[in-house]
Design a protein around this motif. Structure first.
Motif, PDB file in Angstrom:
ATOM      1  N   ILE A 135      -8.333  11.054  -5.050  1.00  0.00           N
ATOM      2  CA  ILE A 135      -9.036  10.015  -4.391  1.00  0.00           C
ATOM      3  C   ILE A 135      -8.249   8.501  -3.994  1.00  0.00           C
ATOM      4  O   ILE A 135      -8.340   7.812  -2.596  1.00  0.00           O
ATOM      5  CB  ILE A 135     -10.120   9.408  -5.004  1.00  0.00           C
ATOM      6  CG1 ILE A 135     -11.314  11.311  -5.453  1.00  0.00           C
ATOM      7  CG2 ILE A 135     -11.164   8.613  -4.858  1.00  0.00           C
ATOM      8  CD1 ILE A 135     -12.243  10.948  -6.626  1.00  0.00           C
ATOM      9  N   ALA A 136      -7.070   8.991  -5.113  1.00  0.00           N
ATOM     10  CA  ALA A 136      -7.075   6.820  -4.980  1.00  0.00           C
ATOM     11  C   ALA A 136      -5.854   6.583  -3.598  1.00  0.00           C
ATOM     12  O   ALA A 136      -6.363   5.673  -3.050  1.00  0.00           O
ATOM     13  CB  ALA A 136      -6.272   6.254  -6.184  1.00  0.00           C
ATOM     14  N   ILE A 137      -5.337   7.864  -3.632  1.00  0.00           N
ATOM     15  CA  ILE A 137      -4.417   8.209  -2.268  1.00  0.00           C
ATOM     16  C   ILE A 137      -5.121   7.996  -1.284  1.00  0.00           C
ATOM     17  O   ILE A 137      -4.682   7.388  -0.286  1.00  0.00           O
ATOM     18  CB  ILE A 137      -3.973   9.349  -2.144  1.00  0.00           C
ATOM     19  CG1 ILE A 137      -2.563   9.379  -3.493  1.00  0.00           C
ATOM     20  CG2 ILE A 137      -2.687   9.686  -1.810  1.00  0.00           C
ATOM     21  CD1 ILE A 137      -1.912  10.681  -4.262  1.00  0.00           C
ATOM     22  N   LEU A 138      -6.770   8.758  -0.932  1.00  0.00           N
ATOM     23  CA  LEU A 138      -6.788   9.138   0.310  1.00  0.00           C
ATOM     24  C   LEU A 138      -7.192   7.254   0.329  1.00  0.00           C
ATOM     25  O   LEU A 138      -7.579   6.696   1.221  1.00  0.00           O
ATOM     26  CB  LEU A 138      -8.115   9.378  -0.666  1.00  0.00           C
ATOM     27  CG  LEU A 138      -9.085   9.697   0.983  1.00  0.00           C
ATOM     28  CD1 LEU A 138      -9.272  10.440   2.148  1.00  0.00           C
ATOM     29  CD2 LEU A 138     -11.095  10.265   0.143  1.00  0.00           C
ATOM     30  N   ILE A 139      -8.305   6.713  -0.222  1.00  0.00           N
ATOM     31  CA  ILE A 139      -8.521   5.344  -0.429  1.00  0.00           C
ATOM     32  C   ILE A 139      -7.603   4.588   0.356  1.00  0.00           C
ATOM     33  O   ILE A 139      -7.693   3.528   1.618  1.00  0.00           O
ATOM     34  CB  ILE A 139      -9.344   5.122  -1.614  1.00  0.00           C
ATOM     35  CG1 ILE A 139     -10.552   4.899  -1.794  1.00  0.00           C
ATOM     36  CG2 ILE A 139      -9.197   3.178  -1.158  1.00  0.00           C
ATOM     37  CD1 ILE A 139     -11.170   5.194  -3.340  1.00  0.00           C
ATOM     38  N   LEU A 140      -6.656   4.453  -0.557  1.00  0.00           N
ATOM     39  CA  LEU A 140      -4.947   3.577   0.352  1.00  0.00           C
ATOM     40  C   LEU A 140      -4.617   4.139   1.744  1.00  0.00           C
ATOM     41  O   LEU A 140      -3.961   2.953   2.005  1.00  0.00           O
ATOM     42  CB  LEU A 140      -3.872   4.106  -0.792  1.00  0.00           C
ATOM     43  CG  LEU A 140      -3.964   3.274  -1.980  1.00  0.00           C
ATOM     44  CD1 LEU A 140      -2.842   4.112  -3.161  1.00  0.00           C
ATOM     45  CD2 LEU A 140      -4.215   1.285  -2.076  1.00  0.00           C
ATOM     46  N   THR A 141      -4.655   5.477   1.712  1.00  0.00           N
ATOM     47  CA  THR A 141      -4.794   6.117   3.752  1.00  0.00           C
ATOM     48  C   THR A 141      -5.587   5.642   4.391  1.00  0.00           C
ATOM     49  O   THR A 141      -5.096   5.299   5.115  1.00  0.00           O
ATOM     50  CB  THR A 141      -4.319   7.541   2.969  1.00  0.00           C
ATOM     51  OG1 THR A 141      -3.239   8.157   2.234  1.00  0.00           O
ATOM     52  CG2 THR A 141      -4.155   7.561   4.591  1.00  0.00           C
ATOM     53  N   LEU A 142      -6.769   5.293   3.438  1.00  0.00           N
ATOM     54  CA  LEU A 142      -7.553   5.061   4.675  1.00  0.00           C
ATOM     55  C   LEU A 142      -7.559   3.406   4.759  1.00  0.00           C
ATOM     56  O   LEU A 142      -7.931   2.753   5.783  1.00  0.00           O
ATOM     57  CB  LEU A 142      -9.582   4.786   3.592  1.00  0.00           C
ATOM     58  CG  LEU A 142     -10.133   6.564   3.848  1.00  0.00           C
ATOM     59  CD1 LEU A 142     -11.567   6.215   3.868  1.00  0.00           C
ATOM     60  CD2 LEU A 142     -10.048   6.783   5.280  1.00  0.00           C
ATOM     61  N   VAL A 147       1.215  -1.179   0.139  1.00  0.00           N
ATOM     62  CA  VAL A 147       0.035   0.504   0.240  1.00  0.00           C
ATOM     63  C   VAL A 147       0.780   0.802  -0.039  1.00  0.00           C
ATOM     64  O   VAL A 147       0.576   2.171  -0.754  1.00  0.00           O
ATOM     65  CB  VAL A 147      -1.146  -0.090   0.999  1.00  0.00           C
ATOM     66  CG1 VAL A 147      -1.811   1.435   1.406  1.00  0.00           C
ATOM     67  CG2 VAL A 147      -1.850  -1.093   0.851  1.00  0.00           C
ATOM     68  N   LEU A 148       2.204   1.442   0.511  1.00  0.00           N
ATOM     69  CA  LEU A 148       3.167   2.246   0.846  1.00  0.00           C
ATOM     70  C   LEU A 148       3.679   2.673  -0.484  1.00  0.00           C
ATOM     71  O   LEU A 148       3.562   3.643  -0.928  1.00  0.00           O
ATOM     72  CB  LEU A 148       3.828   2.400   1.856  1.00  0.00           C
ATOM     73  CG  LEU A 148       3.118   2.233   3.257  1.00  0.00           C
ATOM     74  CD1 LEU A 148       4.188   1.807   4.613  1.00  0.00           C
ATOM     75  CD2 LEU A 148       3.024   3.896   3.491  1.00  0.00           C
ATOM     76  N   ILE A 149       4.208   1.835  -1.266  1.00  0.00           N
ATOM     77  CA  ILE A 149       4.440   1.754  -2.458  1.00  0.00           C
ATOM     78  C   ILE A 149       3.672   2.067  -3.522  1.00  0.00           C
ATOM     79  O   ILE A 149       3.861   2.839  -4.051  1.00  0.00           O
ATOM     80  CB  ILE A 149       5.478   0.442  -2.711  1.00  0.00           C
ATOM     81  CG1 ILE A 149       6.206  -0.007  -2.191  1.00  0.00           C
ATOM     82  CG2 ILE A 149       5.173   0.431  -4.429  1.00  0.00           C
ATOM     83  CD1 ILE A 149       6.553  -1.135  -1.668  1.00  0.00           C
ATOM     84  N   SER A 150       2.391   1.909  -3.266  1.00  0.00           N
ATOM     85  CA  SER A 150       1.144   2.152  -3.859  1.00  0.00           C
ATOM     86  C   SER A 150       0.771   3.416  -3.983  1.00  0.00           C
ATOM     87  O   SER A 150       1.199   4.453  -5.159  1.00  0.00           O
ATOM     88  CB  SER A 150      -0.457   1.187  -3.656  1.00  0.00           C
ATOM     89  OG  SER A 150       0.102   0.063  -4.103  1.00  0.00           O
ATOM     90  N   ILE A 151       1.275   4.182  -2.982  1.00  0.00           N
ATOM     91  CA  ILE A 151       0.636   5.792  -2.386  1.00  0.00           C
ATOM     92  C   ILE A 151       1.790   6.889  -3.364  1.00  0.00           C
ATOM     93  O   ILE A 151       2.154   7.715  -3.728  1.00  0.00           O
ATOM     94  CB  ILE A 151       0.901   5.577  -1.143  1.00  0.00           C
ATOM     95  CG1 ILE A 151      -0.584   4.993  -0.775  1.00  0.00           C
ATOM     96  CG2 ILE A 151       0.373   7.742  -0.735  1.00  0.00           C
ATOM     97  CD1 ILE A 151      -0.620   5.287   1.112  1.00  0.00           C
TER      98      ILE A 151
END
Length: 135
Positions: A110-117, A84-88
């Motif tokens: 929005i993708a970053i928000l979803i990954l952070t959640l 997830v961190l690499i994706s962000i």
């Protein structure tokens, strides 16, 4: 017999991962050489896009090596948190490159928000499991 096969497969995988890591390091060296050529030899102001592309590619390769090392260190297991961190970070890099398209910027945000959640939920689940184990 099965244990010998597992050891052989593990050794084979480690050898191939080592070869892959060396090839990536060599490619990263070529990227650095190209960056220095663009900056110091050509000195072209219009080459800033090319320089940014090389730098972003360099860091993507660097993260891939880190992920490979983490994979080997964690007994051939990559925790979801790292993915997830690499994706962000990959999405953030994409935001740096494509910042003039409003719709795509919104979707990436929005993708970053979803990954952070997702990271937050993973930490909550981890904390609840820790509490449950302590009882």
């Amino acid at each position: 017999m099965e244990e010998k096969l597992m050891r052989l497969l593990s050794l084979t995988m480690n050898v191939f991962l080592s070869i892959l890591a060396m090839l990536i390091v060599i490619y990263m060296g070529f990227d650095l050489v190209n960056i220095f050529k663009l900056i110091f030899i050509h000195g072209d102001v219009g080459a800033i896009d090319s320089i940014a592309d090389y730098i972003l590619g360099f860091f993507m390769l660097f993260e891939f090596i880190i992920m490979t090392l983490q994979y080997v260190d964690d007994a051939h297991n990559i925790p979801i948190k790292y993915l997830v961190l690499i994706s962000i970070t990959a999405i953030l890099r994409q935001l740096l490159v494509v910042h003039n398209n409003g719709g795509q910027t919104l979707l990436l945000t929005i993708a970053i928000l979803i990954l952070t959640l997702t990271l937050y939920l993973l930490e909550l689940i981890k904390a609840k499991e820790k509490i449950r184990k302590n009882k």
